[in-house]
Design a protein around this motif. Structure first.
Motif, PDB file in Angstrom:
ATOM      1  N   ASN A  57       0.744  -1.470   0.142  1.00 26.59           N
ATOM      2  CA  ASN A  57       0.531  -0.658   0.107  1.00 26.59           C
ATOM      3  C   ASN A  57       0.740   1.124   0.017  1.00 26.59           C
ATOM      4  O   ASN A  57       0.442   2.498  -0.101  1.00 26.59           O
ATOM      5  N   THR A  58       2.369   1.319   0.274  1.00 21.44           N
ATOM      6  CA  THR A  58       3.067   2.379   0.182  1.00 21.44           C
ATOM      7  C   THR A  58       3.674   2.285  -1.234  1.00 21.44           C
ATOM      8  O   THR A  58       3.643   1.888  -1.975  1.00 21.44           O
ATOM      9  N   ASN A  59       3.694   4.303  -1.597  1.00 21.11           N
ATOM     10  CA  ASN A  59       4.630   4.278  -2.197  1.00 21.11           C
ATOM     11  C   ASN A  59       5.987   4.801  -2.587  1.00 21.11           C
ATOM     12  O   ASN A  59       6.094   4.918  -3.599  1.00 21.11           O
ATOM     13  N   SER A  62       8.484  -0.453  -3.328  1.00 20.53           N
ATOM     14  CA  SER A  62       7.421  -1.024  -4.284  1.00 20.53           C
ATOM     15  C   SER A  62       7.916  -2.834  -3.553  1.00 20.53           C
ATOM     16  O   SER A  62       8.911  -2.767  -3.041  1.00 20.53           O
TER      17      SER A  62
END
Length: 319
Positions: A57-59, A62
């Motif tokens: 969910n983190t930008n 990856s």
């Protein structure tokens, strides 16, 4: 014992939720929150990561990028993958060989439980490695020789003390028969009997040294491995041999000398009489053993003998 737990997540609200859940479970280790690839790189490049929690969910970084960094620094931590979109089959397939488990993002309680379970597994592994390290250290620095063999007598492992005595490296000894290390092949029978009776035995080692090396062995075993713990008793054997030769020479001397030689203890009790006693006084060698020397001294001579004997015992010396 410390653990390095890394959580890749840039959602502060979600991070606080997970921390609270772990706090409710009384989780003892802090989470290192990573929000950028630079932060993650700095952590894994300097310190081993025990558990890495990767969120898709983190930008900032990856999951694939995180795995590449771990591989770059030759790290293989337990990886918990928090998946937000189950439909991302391609990404999951790429991660499948590396991750320990996959949990949906919404199940935060289960995520916290899984972190706890995996932490216990890491702690157990660390404790086991620490025990193995202590065990190996003791074996490697021990002056006593330690050898393990299989049920056919083939050497599995040996500590440096044994290798030094044999003047061979451990790789040269491995998979060779312990029989080849014995000076006397019959010592294999002694080893076999010691295993059956669970008792110690003595053997000599065959090595490059000109004199034999005497080893006193103790034996213990498991179902498929036999452990030999040996102490170098060469010096003791050499002393015993010197004493044996000296005693033989002494006995030969006193047996053939014409004078009477008597050995007594501090109480005057006769311990030994030479063979010449028979010719001079008519007694056999062992006839007076256990009696006191004062019993065979004429009463007129006894007072000065007692005085002289008392002085010798008190002060020591000869007379």
């Amino acid at each position: 014992m410390e653990l390095n737990i890394v959580f890749i997540e840039d959602d502060i609200h979600y991070t606080l939720q997970l921390k609270k859940q772990l706090s409710d479970y009384q989780y003892p280790f802090p989470l290192q929150i990573v929000t950028t690839s630079l932060e993650f790189n700095n952590i894994v490049s300097k310190k081993k990561a025990d558990i890495v929690i990767i969120s898709d969910n983190t930008n900032a970084i990856s999951p694939i990028e995180a795995l590449v960094m771990l591989k770059q620094y030759k790290q293989q931590p337990i990886i918990i993958f928090i998946n937000n979109i189950y439909e991302q089959q391609q990404q999951l397939q790429l991660l499948k060989s590396s991750i320990s488990c996959t949990i949906h993002r919404s199940d935060i309680a289960f995520i916290a439980q899984t972190i706890q379970q995996q932490t216990k597994a890491v702690l157990n592994e660390k404790q086991l490695r620490a025990l193995q390290l202590k065990f190996n250290t003791i074996i490697n620095v021990a002056n006593d020789v330690i050898v393990s063999i299989d049920n056919n007598g083939q050497i599995i492992a040996a500590n440096p003390s044994f290798c030094n005595l044999m003047h061979l490296a451990v790789n040269e000894l491995r998979n060779t028969s312990i029989v080849h290390c014995f000076e006397d092949v019959s010592d294999w029978n002694s080893l076999y009997n010691a295993i059956q009776a669970q008792q110690s035995f003595t053997s000599t080692l065959k090595n490059a040294a000109s004199k034999p090396t005497w080893i006193e062995w103790n034996v213990t075993f498991t179902e498929d491995e036999i452990f030999l713990f040996g102490r170098n008793i060469t010096e003791r054997k050499e002393v015993e041999e010197v004493l044996r030769i000296s005693e033989e020479r002494f006995r030969s001397l006193v047996h053939n000398i014409s004078d009477i030689i008597t050995l007594i203890d501090a109480n005057g009790v006769i311990q030994y009489q030479s063979a010449s006693l028979k010719q001079i006084m008519g007694y056999n060698e062992n006839e007076l053993k256990g009696k006191t020397i004062f019993e065979i001294i004429h009463p007129d001579d006894l007072p000065p003998v007692l005085a002289n004997f008392k002085e010798l015992v008190t002060k020591g010396g000869s007379g």
